[in-house]
Design an enzyme around this catalytic site. Structure first.
Site, PDB file in Angstrom:
ATOM      1  N   ILE A  55       0.956  -1.134   0.041  1.00 43.42           N
ATOM      2  CA  ILE A  55      -0.039  -0.079  -0.047  1.00 43.42           C
ATOM      3  C   ILE A  55       0.933   1.288   0.127  1.00 43.42           C
ATOM      4  O   ILE A  55       1.868   1.316   0.797  1.00 43.42           O
ATOM      5  CB  ILE A  55      -0.840  -0.167   1.185  1.00 43.42           C
ATOM      6  N   SER A  56       0.570   2.101  -0.818  1.00 42.39           N
ATOM      7  CA  SER A  56       1.764   3.340  -1.158  1.00 42.39           C
ATOM      8  C   SER A  56       1.315   4.216   0.099  1.00 42.39           C
ATOM      9  O   SER A  56       0.573   4.319   0.798  1.00 42.39           O
ATOM     10  CB  SER A  56       1.165   4.040  -2.439  1.00 42.39           C
ATOM     11  N   GLN A  57       2.645   4.897   0.422  1.00 36.84           N
ATOM     12  CA  GLN A  57       2.448   6.024   1.562  1.00 36.84           C
ATOM     13  C   GLN A  57       1.480   6.780   1.091  1.00 36.84           C
ATOM     14  O   GLN A  57       1.467   7.250  -0.040  1.00 36.84           O
ATOM     15  CB  GLN A  57       4.023   6.357   1.876  1.00 36.84           C
TER      16      GLN A  57
END
Length: 209
Positions: A55-57
């Site tokens: 999950i991207s920052q």
């Protein structure tokens, strides 16, 4: 307090669009992260999820969403559902969001979250995202959350004139560049946003683990 810090971190990284900030305040990142990493859901960092994905920052989610310039009438395609967090944020900004992922497990789990959050304008589909979604094309906006060596031509063909695509470009094992592609009547314009690291855009369906 935690949400205030979360929003402050987004602003400090350049996410200034009020609609995007409001969407990210509305959509809680917590439920999209399970297991031992759930306590870190509100930190500005990428985290592992199922099927070897991440999950991207939040600041990258915010910057990509901001660059997409989504209007309330737009139909958006997201390539790479992952946890479902990015699609959920987009759903607060767009008329309709289609999200595709090559891992059926991720799509199933994201659908459960979308239902629980009553996000009724998202359609999540298990498919090879490198082909886009020709049945629903053209799209006003396309967001790719996996790195391609070049902006994919198949996806460019599914973008409306005047549309915008945001895509990480570069080799998967090297630094990639986040590119904003604008399709005009006379051709294509490119802008570079920043350096990023994403998983590669792969063809075919994934083997779920």
């Amino acid at each position: 307090m935690r949400k205030m810090q979360f929003l402050y971190a987004l602003r400090s990284k350049g996410v200034t669009d009020k609609r995007v900030l409001q969407a990210m305040e509305t959509i809680d990142r917590g439920p999209f992260i399970r297991g031992i990493f759930s306590a870190r859901a509100y930190e500005d960092m990428p985290l592992p999820i199922a099927c070897g994905q991440t999950i991207s920052q939040p600041s990258v989610v915010g910057l990509m969403t901001q660059a997409l310039k989504v209007s309330p009438r737009d139909k958006v395609l997201e390539v790479g559902t992952g946890s479902g967090y990015q699609a959920a944020v987009l759903s607060r900004l767009a008329r309709r969001v289609y999200t595709v992922d090559r891992h059926s497990r991720l799509v199933r789990e994201a659908r459960v979250l979308f239902d629980e959050m009553n996000l009724t304008n998202i359609t999540a589909i298990t498919a090879d995202g490198s082909f886009g979604l020709p049945d629903q094309a053209p799209f006003d906006r396309i967001l790719v959350t996996a790195a391609a060596e070049d902006p994919p031509g198949t996806l460019m063909d599914q973008l409306k004139p005047g549309g915008i695509m945001v895509v990480p470009v570069g080799q998967s094992d090297a630094v990639q560049h986040l590119i904003v592609v604008k399709k005009t009547e006379t051709g294509v314009e490119y802008d570079e946003l920043r350096e990023v690291r994403f998983v590669p855009l792969l063809e075919g369906l994934g083997k779920d683990t």
